[in-house]
Design an enzyme around this catalytic site. Structure first.
Site, PDB file in Angstrom:
ATOM      1  CG  ASP A 161      -2.020   1.033   1.139  1.00 52.59           C
ATOM      2  OD1 ASP A 161      -2.236   1.568   0.038  1.00 52.59           O
ATOM      3  OD2 ASP A 161      -2.671   1.298   2.162  1.00 52.59           O
ATOM      4  CE1 TYR A 190      -5.156  -4.187   9.108  1.00 54.78           C
ATOM      5  CE2 TYR A 190      -2.998  -4.453   8.093  1.00 54.78           C
ATOM      6  CZ  TYR A 190      -4.162  -3.724   8.274  1.00 54.78           C
ATOM      7  OH  TYR A 190      -4.323  -2.529   7.627  1.00 54.78           O
ATOM      8  CG  PHE A 245       3.272   1.469   7.551  1.00 56.29           C
ATOM      9  CD1 PHE A 245       2.493   1.716   6.434  1.00 56.29           C
ATOM     10  CD2 PHE A 245       2.932   0.407   8.384  1.00 56.29           C
ATOM     11  CE1 PHE A 245       1.397   0.927   6.150  1.00 56.29           C
ATOM     12  CE2 PHE A 245       1.840  -0.380   8.110  1.00 56.29           C
ATOM     13  CZ  PHE A 245       1.063  -0.129   6.988  1.00 56.29           C
TER      14      PHE A 245
END
Length: 263
Positions: free
Chosen positions: A175, A218, A236
């Site tokens: 992402d 998650y 990230f």
């Protein structure tokens, strides 16, 4: 027959034929000549399509160690072709549903174990890297760029605007607002815990690198159709662009971050 049943039935037949032992392969040898007549070509094309499907999935099936008795698969296929199936439609449907559930659970367990092991190894190595800090929760962060002094620092219930890129420990990008060319805006308390905690450490203008353990991401869930395996450590790079004024009402904005949608 339902779509699920048709798909699973085709898969099973394909697996059985391609997974035969050497003895079975001699029973079904490779053809010596290509068909020439149109209908023969059609028949060959049907078989070839099944073979292509199987060939693309064999590696994954082997890794998951989901073993079926090939002889029973072939027996069921032949019996059904002769309208002599030993199982009712209801029994077949239930068994195929159970099989899919078991395979999915086994796949998730295997992928999760692999992702957990690689993630733990990555975090153990990353923690010794110069400039990396570890919080009490296990979140690892590194300051890549510092913004101007006095930049606003968000609270958990603030709405933030960020640019970010998320990768797995092997470098796979899953992402990226940077690739989309548009920053993401979302409530900080509506994303994974690692984000909620980590972005609160930042001030506007800062760019951080976060290494987020699965319990702050998650967890045991597989996300994005398998893009993020269960128990994955996520990385990230986040640039905090702005902390938005809270809206007059408590309603969340329509634009939600992609990282939230992943869940």
């Amino acid at each position: 027959m339902s779509y699920l049943k048709k798909t699973l039935a085709l898969s099973l037949v394909a697996i059985a034929i391609s997974g035969c032992t050497q003895q079975k392969q001699e029973t079904y040898p490779v053809s010596e000549k290509a068909p020439t007549e149109e209908q023969a070509k059609m028949a060959y094309a049907l078989g070839a399509s099944v073979g292509t499907f199987v060939n693309s999935n064999l590696d994954e099936q082997d890794k998951m160690e989901f073993v079926l008795d090939r002889n029973q698969v072939i027996a069921g296929f032949v019996d059904s072709l002769k309208d002599k199936s030993k199982l009712t439609e209801e029994e077949q449907q239930q068994l195929l549903t159970d099989m899919q559930k078991q395979f999915t659970e086994k796949k998730a367990a295997n992928l999760g174990a692999e992702a957990q092991a690689t993630g733990e190894a990555y975090r153990a190595e990353n923690v010794d890297k110069e400039g990396v800090t570890v919080t009490e929760s296990g979140l690892q962060y590194e300051v890549l760029t510092e913004g101007a002094e006095g930049g606003k620092q968000p609270a958990a219930d603030d709405i933030v605007e960020v640019h970010y890129e998320g990768t797995l420990v092997d470098g796979t990008v899953f992402d990226s607002s940077v690739e989309r060319g548009e920053p993401a805006v979302f409530p900080l308390n509506r994303v994974i815990p690692g984000w909620t905690e980590g972005v609160q450490l930042m001030s506007v203008g800062d760019k951080y690198r976060f290494v987020i353990p699965p319990e702050l991401a998650y967890g045991d869930r597989e996300v994005g159709g398998g893009t993020i395996p269960p128990k994955s450590t996520l990385i990230f790079e986040v640039e905090l662009l702005d902390v938005k004024d809270k809206p007059a009402t408590e309603a969340a904005p329509e634009a939600a971050a992609e990282i939230e949608a992943q869940g």
